[in-house]
Design an enzyme around this catalytic site. Structure first.
Site, PDB file in Angstrom:
ATOM      1  N   GLU A 214      -6.625 -25.299  72.802  1.00  0.00           N
ATOM      2  CA  GLU A 214      -6.332 -23.855  72.624  1.00  0.00           C
ATOM      3  C   GLU A 214      -6.240 -23.621  71.306  1.00  0.00           C
ATOM      4  O   GLU A 214      -6.931 -22.447  71.085  1.00  0.00           O
ATOM      5  CB  GLU A 214      -4.882 -23.663  73.290  1.00  0.00           C
ATOM      6  N   GLU A 355      10.069 -31.127  78.033  1.00  0.00           N
ATOM      7  CA  GLU A 355       9.087 -31.997  77.324  1.00  0.00           C
ATOM      8  C   GLU A 355       9.626 -33.346  77.055  1.00  0.00           C
ATOM      9  O   GLU A 355       8.972 -34.273  77.075  1.00  0.00           O
ATOM     10  CB  GLU A 355       8.080 -31.294  76.294  1.00  0.00           C
ATOM     11  N   LYS A 506      -5.030 -32.053  80.682  1.00  0.00           N
ATOM     12  CA  LYS A 506      -5.888 -31.889  79.800  1.00  0.00           C
ATOM     13  C   LYS A 506      -7.489 -32.390  80.014  1.00  0.00           C
ATOM     14  O   LYS A 506      -8.424 -31.938  79.663  1.00  0.00           O
ATOM     15  CB  LYS A 506      -5.239 -32.354  78.319  1.00  0.00           C
TER      16      LYS A 506
HETATM   17  O1  F6P Z   1       0.300 -30.488  75.175  1.00  0.00           O
HETATM   18  C1  F6P Z   1       1.399 -30.897  74.647  1.00  0.00           C
HETATM   19  C2  F6P Z   1       1.615 -31.124  73.272  1.00  0.00           C
HETATM   20  O2  F6P Z   1       1.219 -32.260  72.685  1.00  0.00           O
HETATM   21  C3  F6P Z   1       3.088 -30.849  72.530  1.00  0.00           C
HETATM   22  O3  F6P Z   1       3.791 -32.024  72.366  1.00  0.00           O
HETATM   23  C4  F6P Z   1       2.502 -30.140  71.000  1.00  0.00           C
HETATM   24  O4  F6P Z   1       3.659 -29.666  70.608  1.00  0.00           O
HETATM   25  C5  F6P Z   1       1.467 -29.523  71.430  1.00  0.00           C
HETATM   26  O5  F6P Z   1       0.836 -30.016  72.407  1.00  0.00           O
HETATM   27  C6  F6P Z   1       0.537 -29.093  70.327  1.00  0.00           C
HETATM   28  O6  F6P Z   1      -0.028 -30.109  69.575  1.00  0.00           O
HETATM   29  P1  F6P Z   1      -0.612 -30.125  68.277  1.00  0.00           P
HETATM   30  O7  F6P Z   1       0.392 -29.680  67.387  1.00  0.00           O
HETATM   31  O8  F6P Z   1      -1.205 -31.362  68.191  1.00  0.00           O
HETATM   32  O9  F6P Z   1      -1.705 -28.968  68.633  1.00  0.00           O
END
Ligand code: F6P
Length: 544
Positions: A214, A355, A506
């Protein structure tokens, strides 16, 4: 470390037995039996007042809960956390969010090296950047000062700073606008950029891994938006910053070295607000107030670390949560801030608690046969009173609530704040004591209507009060819940610092993408997913 299966421990079994009797008691009985309960079942520390009298507990319950904490090795686990041991076992690293706000001057070693000097260095780098943008001295590629900060991140790289910017808006510099974009839905970015100009906009890309789908998609679109306007890659130097545990990836993406703010693998995403992830907050409220918030966190860290169990706020909240989830049968937990500034606090806590402790396997790899984290949800009062409180009062399930409020308002405005407090206390009282048929009869409510107007009561809540919403009290609240989560992880015997449960979705999304784009057939997917993909590719399944 005690890794015994929780539900077979004598302390657990004793609580289970005790709960049978407690379920037969009403909060009305508990208050009638002990008029001093309101003061006895309250705890005050670090400027936070916790009233837990409206929970179905008595002295024996508390004795049994504290005995459980001791038997689970809580004290030893707290020592391990603050000694920097690898409490995040499945990822083989410590959890050092508390070190980010430790001003004791003590070294903290990771793999033999003291990490404290580097923590201070990054904070100074953040303060310099915040000072530059706040003073209008951060000049964009077109020669104009930057006045908008668009923070792109998701999960822990979004919820903390987004919540804190809303919470501390009162203290923010009003001619500097901070925006947050997290959703992959393109409308989030496009609606945010609609009235912004590339000339005056700084993007912060916050991602610990610098790979999150994202965030990288939104960052790519933001880069296109800048380049389309400036037609010059050199513009990125002045218009993009990155916050990450992978600085090399940020540099390769095109962020200038001086705009890369590092944090580290030993800071969990949902515990990262005290790190450089807090950069947009520091820009909004200034370095001093950001540091005030860190001092508030640090005060609660010290309290959690050193207060005796019975005076320990995070531990008490943790034990009450376990009591409700595992012995009284509550499946959800509502957080209800009576503060518009704290409107995003429930969303922040949702990630922090769910989480961290939404786990079905204990530290020994065994499937648990007891409840772990409840579903956490909530909205600010008083809006919720006109929406879902009906269910809280008369629905079929008891939902333990945390009411959160302040003695004083930052915005004295007629008697709004007194009205707000009156509503908060009224809701907690109505939930606890309800309204009986006898009371209705005395009030001459017609008998036919009495079943509908009766409130059973006996619905538990905590009330958490602080003096005023300052950066320091926000920090205390954040650390209060962070440590509650840690303590519950110990009590439930689950690992709180990993999140393997987010991986599968994912991975599947990556596999489905080319099928949704029509680049690959979807024949090997399950029937439901295949039909959905075909529907989106304009082959309506009902028409086949
Ligand atoms: O998908 C969960 C996660 O890994 C969370 O634990 C984390 O805060 C978020 O995605 C964002 O991850 P990143 O900071 O690596 O983009």
């Amino acid at each position: 470390m005690n890794r015994r299966c929780r539900s077979t421990m004598p302390e657990w079994l004793a609580l289970r037995k005790h709960a049978v009797g407690m379920k037969k008691l009403h909060l009305r009985d508990l208050f009638a039996a002990d008029p001093g309960r309101g003061r006895r079942y309250a705890l005050q520390a670090e400027g936070i007042y916790l009233d837990f009298a409206k929970n179905p507990v008595n002295d024996e319950t508390l004795d049994l809960l504290f005995a459980l904490a001791a038997a689970c090795g809580l004290e030893q686990e707290v020592r391990r956390l603050f000694a920097g041991e690898a409490v995040n076992e499945t990822e083989g690293r410590p959890a050092l969010h508390w070190a980010l706000r430790d001003s004791s001057g003590r070294p903290q070693r990771v793999d033999g090296a003291d990490v404290m000097p580097r923590i201070r260095e990054v904070r100074e780098q953040m303060a310099a950047a915040a000072g530059r943008i706040r003073s209008g001295n951060w000049i964009g590629h077109g020669g104009r000062p930057l006045r908008h900060v668009v923070h792109i991140g998701i999960g822990g790289s979004d919820l903390g700073p987004r919540m804190a910017c809303a919470a501390l808006r009162f203290y923010s510099q009003r001619d500097l606008q901070v925006h947050f974009v997290s959703n992959l839905d393109p409308s989030h970015l496009s609606e945010t950029l609609r009235f912004l100009s590339p000339e005056t906009t700084l993007f912060i890309i916050a991602s610990k891994t610098f790979t999150t789908q994202e965030t990288m998609a939104n960052a790519g679109a933001a880069r296109d938006w800048l380049l389309e306007h400036f037609q010059d890659r050199a513009a990125l130097v002045r218009h993009v910053a990155a916050v990450t545990a992978h600085p090399q990836a940020a540099l390769a993406w095109g962020v200038a070295a001086e705009n890369v703010f590092e944090f580290w693998d030993w800071v969990g995403g949902r515990f990262s607000l005290s790190s450089a992830v807090g950069l947009p907050l520091m820009m909004a409220v200034g370095p001093e107030r950001f540091i005030d918030m860190l001092s508030g966190c640090a005060a609660m860290d010290r309290h959690f670390r050193s207060a005796p169990p019975r005076e320990n706020l995070p531990l008490l909240l943790a034990l009450l949560g376990v009591w409700h989830a595992d012995f009284m049968g509550a499946a959800t937990h509502a957080v209800l801030p009576y503060s518009q500034y704290l409107r995003l606090f429930p969303a922040f806590l949702q990630q922090l608690e769910m989480e961290s402790n939404g786990k079905g396997v204990d530290r020994g790899g065994r499937e648990v046969d007891y409840a772990t984290a409840p579903v956490l949800w909530g909205e600010p009062g008083t809006g919720g009173q006109h929406a879902f409180f009906q269910l809280l009062h008369q629905g079929t399930q008891a939902v333990p609530c945390d009411f959160i409020g302040y003695r004083r308002s930052l915005e004295p405005f007629r008697d709004h704040h007194e009205q707000l407090l009156a509503n908060m206390f009224a809701q907690a009282q109505a939930l606890a004591f309800g309204r009986t048929r006898e009371e209705l009869a005395r009030e001459k409510v017609p008998a036919a209507l009495q079943p509908f107007r009766e409130f059973a009561g006996n619905r538990p809540s905590n009330t958490i009060l602080a003096e005023e919403l300052t950066p320091a009290t926000l920090g205390k609240l954040i650390a209060l819940y962070e440590h509650k989560v840690f303590a519950q992880g110990v009590l439930w015997n689950v690992f709180s610092f990993d999140q393997w449960g987010v991986e599968l979705g994912k991975k599947i999304a990556g596999r489905l993408l080319p099928k949704i784009k029509g680049e690959l057939p979807a024949d090997d997917e399950d029937g439901s997913t295949r039909a959905l993909i075909e529907y989106c590719r304009d082959k309506n399944p009902s028409e086949k």
